[in-house]
Design a protein around this motif. Structure first.
Motif, PDB file in Angstrom:
ATOM      1  N   LEU A   1      56.454 -35.757  78.287  1.00  0.00           N
ATOM      2  CA  LEU A   1      56.723 -35.212  79.469  1.00  0.00           C
ATOM      3  C   LEU A   1      57.863 -35.598  80.224  1.00  0.00           C
ATOM      4  O   LEU A   1      58.397 -34.895  81.077  1.00  0.00           O
ATOM      5  N   GLN A   2      57.913 -37.010  80.032  1.00  0.00           N
ATOM      6  CA  GLN A   2      59.308 -37.474  80.866  1.00  0.00           C
ATOM      7  C   GLN A   2      60.350 -36.779  80.168  1.00  0.00           C
ATOM      8  O   GLN A   2      61.435 -36.519  81.162  1.00  0.00           O
ATOM      9  N   SER A   3      60.611 -36.455  79.271  1.00  0.00           N
ATOM     10  CA  SER A   3      61.738 -36.147  78.455  1.00  0.00           C
ATOM     11  C   SER A   3      61.837 -34.360  78.593  1.00  0.00           C
ATOM     12  O   SER A   3      62.751 -33.948  78.260  1.00  0.00           O
ATOM     13  N   GLY A   4      60.952 -33.960  79.038  1.00  0.00           N
ATOM     14  CA  GLY A   4      60.585 -32.492  79.082  1.00  0.00           C
ATOM     15  C   GLY A   4      60.739 -31.798  77.632  1.00  0.00           C
ATOM     16  O   GLY A   4      61.047 -30.690  77.420  1.00  0.00           O
ATOM     17  N   THR A   5      59.948 -32.709  76.608  1.00  0.00           N
ATOM     18  CA  THR A   5      60.012 -31.899  75.323  1.00  0.00           C
ATOM     19  C   THR A   5      58.337 -31.656  75.170  1.00  0.00           C
ATOM     20  O   THR A   5      57.976 -31.676  73.922  1.00  0.00           O
ATOM     21  N   GLN A   6      57.601 -31.550  76.036  1.00  0.00           N
ATOM     22  CA  GLN A   6      56.302 -31.493  75.940  1.00  0.00           C
ATOM     23  C   GLN A   6      55.857 -30.305  75.349  1.00  0.00           C
ATOM     24  O   GLN A   6      56.780 -29.024  75.625  1.00  0.00           O
ATOM     25  N   THR A   7      54.681 -30.085  74.880  1.00  0.00           N
ATOM     26  CA  THR A   7      54.257 -28.797  74.466  1.00  0.00           C
ATOM     27  C   THR A   7      53.262 -28.226  75.278  1.00  0.00           C
ATOM     28  O   THR A   7      52.613 -29.136  76.071  1.00  0.00           O
ATOM     29  N   PRO A   8      52.574 -26.805  75.123  1.00  0.00           N
ATOM     30  CA  PRO A   8      51.353 -26.643  76.082  1.00  0.00           C
ATOM     31  C   PRO A   8      50.333 -27.682  76.000  1.00  0.00           C
ATOM     32  O   PRO A   8      49.456 -27.765  76.843  1.00  0.00           O
ATOM     33  N   ASP A   9      50.165 -28.244  74.702  1.00  0.00           N
ATOM     34  CA  ASP A   9      48.881 -29.018  74.470  1.00  0.00           C
ATOM     35  C   ASP A   9      49.080 -30.483  75.138  1.00  0.00           C
ATOM     36  O   ASP A   9      48.120 -31.226  74.788  1.00  0.00           O
ATOM     37  N   THR A  10      50.329 -30.880  75.416  1.00  0.00           N
ATOM     38  CA  THR A  10      50.595 -32.329  75.614  1.00  0.00           C
ATOM     39  C   THR A  10      49.616 -32.687  76.793  1.00  0.00           C
ATOM     40  O   THR A  10      49.043 -33.930  76.526  1.00  0.00           O
ATOM     41  N   VAL A  11      49.500 -32.212  77.883  1.00  0.00           N
ATOM     42  CA  VAL A  11      48.857 -32.612  78.903  1.00  0.00           C
ATOM     43  C   VAL A  11      47.176 -32.685  78.486  1.00  0.00           C
ATOM     44  O   VAL A  11      46.681 -33.684  78.632  1.00  0.00           O
ATOM     45  N   ASP A  12      46.943 -31.681  77.725  1.00  0.00           N
ATOM     46  CA  ASP A  12      45.433 -31.928  77.201  1.00  0.00           C
ATOM     47  C   ASP A  12      45.285 -33.035  76.315  1.00  0.00           C
ATOM     48  O   ASP A  12      44.240 -33.965  76.270  1.00  0.00           O
ATOM     49  N   ALA A  13      46.447 -33.334  75.459  1.00  0.00           N
ATOM     50  CA  ALA A  13      46.216 -34.389  74.669  1.00  0.00           C
ATOM     51  C   ALA A  13      46.059 -35.739  75.281  1.00  0.00           C
ATOM     52  O   ALA A  13      45.556 -36.671  74.950  1.00  0.00           O
ATOM     53  N   VAL A  14      46.982 -35.960  76.197  1.00  0.00           N
ATOM     54  CA  VAL A  14      47.045 -36.956  76.901  1.00  0.00           C
ATOM     55  C   VAL A  14      45.674 -37.259  77.736  1.00  0.00           C
ATOM     56  O   VAL A  14      45.332 -38.442  77.710  1.00  0.00           O
TER      57      VAL A  14
END
Lengths: 175, 123, 744
Positions: C29-42
């Protein structure tokens, strides 16, 4: 039993054993007795993994004189020390009866070069005696207790104290 | 009784399994909805009940229930949702997906087993 | 082990994985390389930690995870934007969560950490109803005892059942009537949803039966004629008369039987007087087990397809409870399946590694035997042996790859180190990582953590300048620490570099002279000065800093790397930055080495350290003094060190005689400081199995490990860096100093 040939007593699958060298509080302790530098010693048989015949070890660089080196123990590398030298006596003389007693303490396995093994004994608690305080004799601190067999003193060695300290530079320094 | 338990947390899976097996309930486990379908398809005979977590990667609990309910060979299998959220809305969502009931995590073993016995009619 | 202890261990293991994925996601998230699932996974990571922690009654952990989760939920629902500030807060929270997990693992009692920062971030979210309040989340310890569980452990709160209070019954349930004989009447009418929900009226009645004696009457007045009957619409209603075993049975207890059916049935519960009731028709008096299932049976018969839905021709599935990810089933669901993985006890893998090692040894013994037997090089046996060797190689590679692990997790751990070091020093630091997918032996990964931590702290503490100093130097105020990994043939190179002030060589030299490491007035080239940093006890910091002080110098790092059969090198440009690079073998199990003989001992020199070999007789050797000679290697003269002599082995008088076999191995332990090792003979070049000395021996100077040769003899694996150290080559001993010669 006065002599054990080559490799005997391999209670191996028992895996790492707890430190059984603490002999206090046990009624019937089983001890392996052996001679080393002309004196009698014993270790708790629970600490003994096997006894093997002598073979020339590969020397280690810059090691204390008592560290004879290492030998191949069925695919793993076993450190061997001359117990007599470890106890501050002259080196063990070459003799075909010399054996290596393989002892285990926690995860550490070590070979002790001794003159010859003697017997397995079961002294009762009241036959055992605490080590009297002697002034800074080399190796005096290695024995847990004493007992007498055939009018000769046998020192029961603490396996944890015989093993030399190992240095772990990084973890210690960082911790 | 034979139960399929689905949860992405190994801890919860192990606990559910321990809880159920102590009661003599055979337990198969899966790690997420997709895996749950795969395991379900591999079980023969089909399990008597299914326990599923809600929040899981790949396919969540509701999605899993939806897929199971679409499959006629699995008709009537009671599915209990294991969830930390007890809110009404979640229950309604579970219900809408076709869940049989819900158990609030952290679950109470007696309660879990009791609920399974109720919905399966088995001991 | 008690099964609960095992699960507890699993929990903390899992926590480590979850924390890793939490941090990984936040960094994305910080580096802007997240995928749509990133927040869910976190979110899921924190959620799972909370869930497990609840089961073990780790209330501090639960409380903190709960706050964390609330904030993440705002992010997940889009009410909160992942700004740099928010992600920074979340990263700090993940550190705190990690600490709490550690404390919980150690059984330490800690207070719930300050959550005001998290709350502030969550509070800044748009106030819309988001995550359902689950503040009723009560940790429940697993209790396998027989104690009755109080009902309020379970959330029963919003009970939406509409209880039709039948006026008649309430009026007839006068307290004076029928003492101890309270009878309940329950009517139950399933709605269509009940059948698809998997609830089964029959089972509900069975559960009700536990409460007392009951009789059930099926009311079929609504039953349509068979012709227009829709099996998906239940038409039956039941009326149940329940005579409770316990006289104080409450309505809630009856209700709870229908808990899961609460909103998909019409339920009435009322109390009646024994005499008042109209006894149900005798024929309806039935044991619940005999309630006709005809109508309540789920609508199985309406299925269209038949062939496709038949259960798959069942590969035998012996035991439900066995549960690995299915591997290689006949028809895997192609696009949905992630790569199948299994979890294997590391000990089993290690046993396999050891066995392959033994195989390599046996094979080399066999090869030796065949050579001794004088077999023809073109014989079938020799050809087969070649084949066997190739297979063994392949097998080795495969086995090693099982232990291989990407350095990603290691690099991720460093992000925290950077954050903390940045905070502690008040410097603005950004970590850039490259080559996270590079794989290396699991043990190497683990054992790199400490040295890397130290190197990174060093970089930030000593390498990077404070923001104003950077400004003054025309640099951006934020410093960059770069951590990279790449594979280079059979080694992995890991580099830590910074864009800081670089090594102040004048100061380093000054200090080295002050400490007596270098003779006064000596001039050294830059590489030589840089190498001084690895001398024991050397520290360039003017004051011991709280961060990287602690008396640990780069020498300790170097030793740790050497213990992994690795080498370390440093380079620096003043004002521009410093880079330290570590080169490591891919595996700790096998080593390509040269078997040499020196003073009757056979030893193994890692091939990776050898740059060249010469026969002693052909080499150009100059004597500087007794036991001090140099040999020419290309444009330079380098010192000669006798292998056995440097290891302190007693020399026999004949050992000093130069024989035909006497050879010089030019070794370069740390990308600099080449020297020549004198050996009595080079015996063979071979792969050897590395036997670690760790537990039993600790660190042995000049030696990195041991091996067992074909004849069963133990041989030492030499650490050339240790030899250089032991011979004092690093100490700028004037007589062994490598003089730069103009060679035409």
């Amino acid at each position: 039993m006065t002599q054990i040939e080559a490799t005997v007593a391999v209670p191996e699958e028992a895996g790492p054993k707890p430190d059984a060298s603490d002999v206090t509080g046990q009624d019937r302790i089983e001890l392996l007795t052996f001679r080393c530098g002309g004196r009698g010693f014993a270790v708790n048989i629970m600490d003994v993994r096997e006894i093997r015949s002598w073979s020339e070890p590969t020397p280690l660089p810059h090691a204390p004189p008592f560290m004879k080196g290492m030998v191949n123990l069925r695919g793993s590398v076993l450190p061997v020390m001359d117990l007599a030298q470890r106890l501050g006596q002259p080196p063990t003389q070459d003799d075909p009866r010399n054996v290596i007693i393989v002892i285990q303490n926690g995860n550490r396995v070590h070979g002790l070069l001794v003159d010859a093994v003697s017997d397995i004994v079961h002294p009762t608690d009241d036959q055992l005696q605490d080590v009297p305080r002697v002034n800074a004799e080399d190796g005096a601190g290695m024995a847990d207790r004493l007992f007498v067999v055939d009018d000769k003193m046998i020192q029961i060695l603490s396996t944890s104290r015989i093993l030399p300290e190992v240095s772990r530079p990084f973890s210690e320094a960082i911790a | 009784m034979r139960v399929l338990a689905i949860d992405d947390s190994r801890t919860i899976r192990d606990m559910v399994r321990l809880t159920l097996e102590r009661e003599g309930i055979e337990t198969a486990v899966a790690e997420d909805g997709i895996h749950g379908i795969e395991v379900l398809d591999s079980l023969d005979p089909r399990p008597d009940a299914i326990l599923t977590d809600v929040n899981m990667p790949r396919l969540d609990g509701f999605g899993f229930i939806n897929r199971v309910r679409e499959r006629s060979e699995y008709a009537g299998i009671p599915i209990l949702v294991l969830t930390t959220e007890s809110a009404r809305e979640l229950k309604l969502k579970a219900r809408a997906a076709g869940a049989t009931g819900w158990i609030v995590k952290p679950f109470d073993p007696a309660r879990l087993v009791g609920a399974l016995r109720t919905v399966t009619g088995l001991t | 082990m008690d099964p609960m202890d095992a699960i507890r261990a699993t929990f903390f293991e899992e926590c480590a994985e979850l924390l890793e994925s939490l941090e990984g996601g936040l960094l994305a998230l910080q580096s802007g390389t997240q995928t749509p699932d990133t927040v869910d996974a976190v979110f899921r990571a924190v959620h799972s930690i909370k869930g497990g922690a609840g089961a073990f009654n780790l209330s501090t952990l639960v409380a903190y995870a709960h706050e964390f989760e609330t904030t993440l939920d705002a992010l997940r629902s889009g009410r909160l934007t992942a700004s740099a500030e928010v992600v920074g807060t979340l990263l700090r929270a993940s550190d705190v969560l990690g600490d709490l997990v550690n404390s919980a693992c150690l059984g330490e009692d800690v207070d719930v950490p300050d959550t005001s920062e998290l709350k502030a971030v969550a509070g800044s979210a748009e106030a819309t109803p988001g995550k359902e309040d689950d503040s009723d989340f009560n940790p429940v310890m697993l209790n396998f005892g027989l104690d009755p569980i109080p009902d309020d452990d379970i959330d029963l709160a919003p009970t939406p059942i509409e209880i039709e209070t039948v006026p008649v019954s309430t009026s007839t349930a006068a307290p004076h009537s029928a003492v101890g004989k309270r009878i309940w009447r329950v009517t139950f009418e399933p709605l269509p949803e009940l059948l698809v929900s998997g609830n089964e009226p029959l089972f509900l009645f069975r559960a009700l039966e536990v409460l007392g004696r009951m009789s059930v009457e099926a009311l079929d007045s609504d039953l349509a004629s068979l012709s227009d009957m829709d099996v998906s619409v239940p038409r039956l209603r039941w009326s149940i008369r329940l005579e409770p075993t316990a006289t104080d049975l409450t309505e809630t207890e009856i209700e709870s039987v229908f808990e899961f059916a609460d909103d998909i049935c019409v339920l009435t519960i009322s109390q009646i007087k024994d005499e008042d009731e109209n006894a149900p028709s005798p024929q309806a008096e039935a044991v619940p087990g005999q309630v006709s299932p005809a109508v309540v049976e789920p609508p199985k018969m309406t299925i269209k397809e038949t062939a496709d839905t038949a259960p798959p021709p069942a590969a035998p599935k012996p035991d439900v409870s066995v549960q690995p990810t299915p591997i290689g089933t006949a028809a895997p669901q192609a696009q949905t399946s992630a790569p199948a993985t299994i979890r294997v006890d590391l000990n089993r893998v290690d046993r396999l590694v050891n066995l392959v090692g033994e195989l390599v040894i046996s094979q080399s013994m066999l090869a030796q035997g065949m050579t001794r037997a004088g077999l023809d090089q073109h014989s079938e046996a020799v050809a087969t042996l070649d084949e066997l060797q190739q297979l063994t190689r392949d097998m080795q590679d495969s086995v090693m790859s099982i232990r291989a692990q990407p350095v990603k997790s290691l690099f991720q751990r460093m992000t925290r180190i950077v954050r903390e070091a940045g905070q502690a020093t008040g410097k603005d630091v950004r970590l850039v990582t490259e080559g996270e997918g590079t794989e290396i032996d699991k043990t190497v990964v683990e054992r790199l953590a400490d040295p890397l931590t130290h190197m990174i702290r060093n970089s930030i503490d000593h390498g990077l300048e404070a923001p104003d100093e950077r400004n003054a130097a025309g640099k951006s105020p934020g410093g960059v620490v770069r951590l990279s990994a790449r594979q280079q043939s059979d080694r992995v190179v890991i580099e830590v570099s910074d864009d800081g002030r670089g090594i102040n060589r004048a100061k380093v030299l000054e200090r080295a002279i002050a400490r007596g490491l270098v003779p006064e007035g000596k001039t050294l080239d830059t590489t030589e000065i840089d190498r001084l940093l690895f001398l024991p006890g050397f520290s360039t910091a003017q004051t011991v800093s709280a961060l990287s002080g602690r008396g640990v110098g780069m020498d300790v790092v170097q030793r740790a790397i050497r213990d992994l059969n690795g080498t370390i090198a440093i380079s620096s440009v003043e004002g521009k930055g410093t880079s330290i690079s570590i080169s490591l073998p891919l595996t700790l199990a096998i080593l390509d080495g040269m078997i040499v003989r020196s003073s009757r001992q056979r030893m193994v020199i890692p091939l990776s350290a050898i740059v060249e070999t010469q026969t002693y007789a052909a080499a150009r050797i100059e004597t500087l003094g007794p036991n001090q000679s140099v040999v020419r290697l290309h444009e330079r003269f380098v010192p000669i060190v006798d292998l056995a002599g440097s290891m302190g082995f007693a020399r026999q008088p004949t050992d000093d005689l130069v024989e035909d076999d006497t050879a010089l191995l030019f070794v370069q332990p740390d990308e600099s400081g080449t020297f020549a090792l004198r050996v009595d003979a080079i015996e063979a070049q071979r792969q050897v199995v590395i036997k670690g000395l760790g537990e039993n021996f600790g660190h042995i100077p000049c030696v990195s490990a041991a091996t067992i040769l074909g004849d069963g003899q133990v041989a030492l694996i030499v650490d050339p860096g240790g030899i250089a150290e032991m011979a004092g080559l690093n100490r700028q001993n004037p007589t062994l100093q490598t003089p730069e010669l103009a060679v035409q």
